[in-house]
Write a protein that holds these residues in place. Structure first.
Motif, short mmCIF file in Angstrom:
data_model
loop_
_atom_site.label_atom_id
_atom_site.label_comp_id
_atom_site.label_asym_id
_atom_site.label_seq_id
_atom_site.Cartn_x
_atom_site.Cartn_y
_atom_site.Cartn_z
N ASP A 150 -4.52 -1.80 3.24
CA ASP A 150 -3.85 -3.08 3.41
C ASP A 150 -4.37 -3.82 4.64
N GLY A 151 -5.47 -3.29 5.18
CA GLY A 151 -6.05 -3.85 6.39
C GLY A 151 -5.66 -3.08 7.63
N THR A 152 -4.68 -2.20 7.50
CA THR A 152 -4.25 -1.36 8.63
C THR A 152 -4.39 0.12 8.27
N ARG A 153 -3.61 0.55 7.31
CA ARG A 153 -3.73 1.93 6.84
C ARG A 153 -4.85 2.02 5.82
N VAL A 154 -5.59 3.14 5.85
CA VAL A 154 -6.69 3.36 4.91
C VAL A 154 -6.55 4.75 4.31
N ALA A 155 -6.68 4.86 3.00
CA ALA A 155 -6.58 6.16 2.33
C ALA A 155 -7.59 6.24 1.21
N ALA A 174 0.02 11.72 -9.18
CA ALA A 174 -0.99 11.89 -10.22
C ALA A 174 -2.34 12.33 -9.67
N GLY A 175 -2.64 11.90 -8.42
CA GLY A 175 -3.92 12.23 -7.81
C GLY A 175 -3.73 12.80 -6.42
N LYS A 176 -4.79 12.74 -5.64
CA LYS A 176 -4.76 13.27 -4.28
C LYS A 176 -5.00 12.12 -3.30
N VAL A 177 -4.12 11.98 -2.32
CA VAL A 177 -4.22 10.91 -1.33
C VAL A 177 -4.53 11.52 0.04
N VAL A 178 -5.59 11.03 0.67
CA VAL A 178 -5.97 11.51 2.01
C VAL A 178 -6.17 10.30 2.90
N ASP A 179 -5.40 10.24 4.00
CA ASP A 179 -5.59 9.15 4.96
C ASP A 179 -6.86 9.38 5.76
N VAL A 180 -7.57 8.28 6.06
CA VAL A 180 -8.81 8.34 6.84
C VAL A 180 -8.74 7.31 7.96
N ALA A 181 -9.68 7.43 8.89
CA ALA A 181 -9.62 6.62 10.10
C ALA A 181 -10.06 5.18 9.88
N LEU A 227 0.82 -1.21 0.00
CA LEU A 227 0.00 0.00 0.00
C LEU A 227 0.86 1.26 0.00
N ASP A 228 1.89 1.30 0.82
CA ASP A 228 2.72 2.51 0.88
C ASP A 228 3.33 2.83 -0.48
#
Length: 420
Positions: free
Chosen positions: A302-307, A274-281, A264-265
């Motif tokens: 990836d099951g831990t981090r979500v964006a 190319a786009g916009k990435v925003v992490d969410v809870a 995922l990273d």
């Protein structure tokens, strides 16, 4: 009206091969379509009843034997034992699926005349893969039967829709409630005048393939082979459920993607250019955020981090566009994902080995965890957008849509021998 549409849909009566059992046993004999059954589900269905239809529609090799011949032998044994019986008279069938607490889906089961997509009568909207067609072709050749229907939707409102809506006063010939809580009911229409009335109504209509692109491609390839060897025959038609989307339309869901072994990273680092990435809870928060976006949006985890990945500048959409295709196709989430993100930004081959599929959020995340990869959670493609792509003669990436409820397999089959 084009010449193709004047010679439009043709749905023919046939003699169905179906279980001759009570509703309780019938519930245990039915199964989902072959392409949504995993090994655990297959084992569970056969444990519930060793004669479950999954043994025929999704055969497995036993001690090195040909699985397709095993399926054919299993089908023949079921007929010989009286478990399956052929209806005495040709019929068009009304098939109803009632989900718990949801709307009812109801349509006509018949044998549709196969058409070249170029005719504009039966419209595919997704690309197909060679592997599933080869598999289904081997199974249909061995059994000489259509074991599962394809699923067509059309804009109704005519005589066919009226007939479908008015069968409640007639006797149900089969009913069952499957383990997912869906109630299935079947009626037979054997009156020839009714058949003629339906034929006149459908003759000027066209339909969209909602589910069963690989089966339809198989129908056509099988017909070409048999026509070359034996000439015209029952293989020139295919088992079909035809649903009026204006009255009994199915629900459309997304089929999610899994980038196997792609961390995922790494995906987000590349996508940020190319786009916009925003992490969410959470995944739930991400899906809510994506729903509010006008333009491309997908949730990556990836099951831990979500964006949430979006495309505010339209860079990914431009990368997904093709000069010889309608612009609307290049703006669909699934096209932007495959063409813009996977191929252009990540530089990955768009193959089934790289891009996997999951029918639920939970399945996608579990697969991403197993492979150390990334789950890409998509929004459903609107039905109108799917129809527009098909009408323009274009194709969405494979496995772009999930229409529900899906017809139960094992309720109705169609053998060529019963129509010769």
């Amino acid at each position: 009206m084009t010449d193709a549409l004047r010679d439009g849909l043709a749905l023919h009566p046939f003699r169905a091969l179906r279980p001759a059992v009570d509703p309780d046993r019938l519930s245990r004999l039915l199964c989902p379509p072959y392409d949504v059954i995993d090994p655990d589900e297959r084992a569970r269905l056969l444990a519930g009843d060793p004669d479950n239809a999954v043994g025929i529609i999704l055969p497995e090799t036993i001690d090195g034997t040909d699985p397709y011949q095993q399926a054919a032998q299993r089908l023949d044994r079921a007929v010989s034992a009286g478990l399956l019986a052929v209806d005495a008279a040709p019929a068009l069938y009304v098939y109803e699926m009632q989900e718990p607490g949801a709307s009812t889906t109801r349509g006509l089961l018949g044998a549709v005349t196969l058409r070249d997509p170029a005719d504009g009568v039966i419209l595919p909207h997704e690309n197909t893969m060679a592997g599933p067609v080869t598999d289904r072709l081997a199974l249909m050749t061995a059994t000489e039967a259509n074991l599962e229907p394809i699923y067509l939707v059309y804009d109704g409102g005519g005589a066919a829709s009226q007939v479908v809506s008015s069968v409640d006063s007639q006797a149900v010939i089969a009913q069952a409630t499957t383990s997912d809580g869906i109630r299935h009911r079947l009626w037979a229409l054997t009156d020839r005048r009714t058949h003629q009335e339906l034929a006149r109504d459908l003759a000027t209509r066209r339909a969209l393939i909602a589910d069963g692109h690989h089966r339809y491609a198989t129908y056509r390839e099988l017909a070409q082979r048999y026509n070359a060897e034996q000439g015209p025959g029952p293989w020139d038609r295919g088992l079909t459920l035809l649903v009026d989307s204006s009255s009994y339309g199915p629900q459309v869901h997304a089929i999610h993607r899994v980038l196997s072994g792609v961390a995922l990273d790494d995906v987000l680092a590349s996508a940020a250019g190319a786009g916009k990435v925003v992490d969410v809870a959470s995944v739930e928060a991400g899906m809510r955020s994506a729903e509010a976006v006008d333009g491309f949006a997908a949730v990556l985890t990836d099951g831990t981090r979500v964006a949430v990945l979006t495309d505010p500048a339209g860079t990914l959409a431009v990368a997904a566009s093709r000069p010889d295709e309608p612009a609307s196709l290049g703006r669909l989430d699934v096209a932007v994902l495959h063409r813009g993100l996977v191929e252009q930004v990540l530089g990955l081959p768009d193959t089934v080995e790289t891009v996997g599929y999951a029918h639920s959020v939970e399945q996608a995340i579990a697969a991403a965890r197993r492979s150390g990869g990334t789950a890409v959670l998509l929004r459903p493609t609107p039905v109108a957008a799917v129809a527009a792509v098909a009408a323009a003669g274009a194709r969405m990436p494979r496995k772009s849509t999930l229409f529900t409820p899906k017809p139960a397999s094992g309720l109705v089959m169609r053998r060529f021998a019963d129509e010769r």
